[in-house]
Motif scaffolding. Structure first.
Motif, PDB file in Angstrom:
ATOM      1  N   THR A  38       0.832  -1.204   0.000  1.00 15.54           N
ATOM      2  CA  THR A  38       0.000   0.000   0.000  1.00 15.54           C
ATOM      3  C   THR A  38       0.866   1.253   0.000  1.00 15.54           C
ATOM      4  O   THR A  38       0.627   2.193  -0.771  1.00 15.54           O
ATOM      5  N   VAL A  41       2.378   1.649  -3.464  1.00 17.48           N
ATOM      6  CA  VAL A  41       1.446   2.142  -4.484  1.00 17.48           C
ATOM      7  C   VAL A  41       1.249   3.645  -4.347  1.00 17.48           C
ATOM      8  O   VAL A  41       1.302   4.390  -5.346  1.00 17.48           O
ATOM      9  N   MET A  45       2.055   6.755  -6.871  1.00 17.43           N
ATOM     10  CA  MET A  45       1.060   7.740  -7.273  1.00 17.43           C
ATOM     11  C   MET A  45       1.587   9.158  -7.121  1.00 17.43           C
ATOM     12  O   MET A  45       1.227  10.049  -7.894  1.00 17.43           O
ATOM     13  N   VAL A  99      -3.369  -1.101 -10.396  1.00 15.86           N
ATOM     14  CA  VAL A  99      -3.605  -0.627  -9.024  1.00 15.86           C
ATOM     15  C   VAL A  99      -4.906  -1.194  -8.469  1.00 15.86           C
ATOM     16  O   VAL A  99      -4.945  -1.733  -7.348  1.00 15.86           O
ATOM     17  N   SER A 142      -8.372   2.032  -3.338  1.00 19.21           N
ATOM     18  CA  SER A 142      -8.263   2.220  -4.784  1.00 19.21           C
ATOM     19  C   SER A 142      -8.669   3.630  -5.183  1.00 19.21           C
ATOM     20  O   SER A 142      -7.971   4.300  -5.961  1.00 19.21           O
ATOM     21  N   ALA A 145      -6.108   6.118  -4.000  1.00 17.82           N
ATOM     22  CA  ALA A 145      -4.926   6.134  -4.871  1.00 17.82           C
ATOM     23  C   ALA A 145      -5.198   6.943  -6.136  1.00 17.82           C
ATOM     24  O   ALA A 145      -4.346   7.728  -6.588  1.00 17.82           O
TER      25      ALA A 145
END
Length: 291
Positions: A38, A41, A45, A99, A142, A145
């Protein structure tokens, strides 16, 4: 005997046990946000818009400016909002798909692989509630992100290229206020449409104990449909592919906006998502959890 029954509910559960109090969403979110995947990711981003800004500024050659492919590079450097649109366009077909598949596909299969799934269910947490909370946590992460990507792109792009209005590739100009509203609509559409790959990965996550299989299977399936979508001989059947309207959000750049593809894309995505989610709950409710 009477004292024993006082501690047991009619359902057989211990007195005071409330299924709705088990595995709160806040607890699941904290668990997921602490995971390295997490953090990785969200770091990507934040980093991706910065990398793209550097690439646009360092690679602004005459050859790039005369490229006839939609002139995305020229439009991207017009303003921060234009840069954000470029980022979304560049990430819709692959990066955001991965993602969503990662967050949804890893949520159940990873615990099964670690061997902690059966202990969570023994807490006891009802299976339907466990799956519902994991689905909600995956959805929150999600969407968060996606919003992080857009926010960093707007701010960093604005600093690099200015906070001006949107200049579309076809010459239409949108004010900052209207541009932000349309950007919000684009993000909303993407958040819904990407549920197709997310829920597919979620279903596969309840089928396998290997997170890579769930994530990879969902991504591979979407890529296969994306390739088939280019085969014109398939005709109108392509309109029913889950990837058919993935770029329909670009219709929000038109004046006036043509909402037909947007509406079709949302409805189609929700139908696919409902089917895959129902399959996930059906399979997990019958699954023999041994890991």
């Amino acid at each position: 005997m009477a004292s024993t029954t006082e501690h047991v509910q009619p359902t057989g559960a211990v007195a005071g046990y409330r299924p709705e109090r088990t595995l709160r969403l806040s607890v699941e979110l904290r668990r997921q946000f602490k995971r390295r995947r997490t953090i990785g990711v969200f770091a990507l981003m934040v980093a991706l818009p910065l990398v793209l800004i550097a690439a646009l500024q360092l690679g602004a050659s005459e050859e790039a400016q005369t490229n006839s492919r939609i002139n995305l590079v020229d439009v991207a450097t017009s303003s921060g909002l234009n840069f954000t649109l470029f980022v979304l366009f560049a990430t819709t077909g692959f990066f955001l798909v991965v993602v969503y598949a990662l967050f949804f596909g890893d949520t159940v299969a990873s615990e099964a692989q670690w061997g902690s799934l059966r202990y969570t269910l023994a807490t006891p947490v009802p299976r339907s509630r466990l799956l519902r909370q994991k689905f909600a946590a995956a959805l929150v992460m999600s969407v968060a992100a996606l919003l992080t990507l857009a926010l960093v792109a707007v701010v960093a792009g604005g600093i690099a290229f200015g906070f001006e209005e949107i200049q579309t590739p076809i010459g239409v100009t949108l004010s900052q206020g209207e541009g932000m509203l349309r950007l919000a609509g684009m993000l909303g559409y993407l958040a819904v449409h990407l549920l197709v790959v997310g829920t597919l990965a979620f279903w596969l996550s309840t089928v396998t104990d290997a997170p890579l299989a769930a994530v990879g299977g969902a991504v591979f399936t979407m890529f296969v449909f994306a390739i088939l979508d280019q085969v014109e001989q398939l005709g109108d059947i392509r309109d029913w592919f889950p990837t058919a309207e993935e770029f329909a959000w670009t219709d929000l750049l038109q004046t006036p906006v043509d909402s037909s593809d947007l509406f079709r894309g949302v409805v189609q995505a929700l139908v696919y998502a409902a089917v895959f989610t129902a399959l996930a709950f059906r399979h997990f409710s019958r699954r023999d959890v041994t890991s």
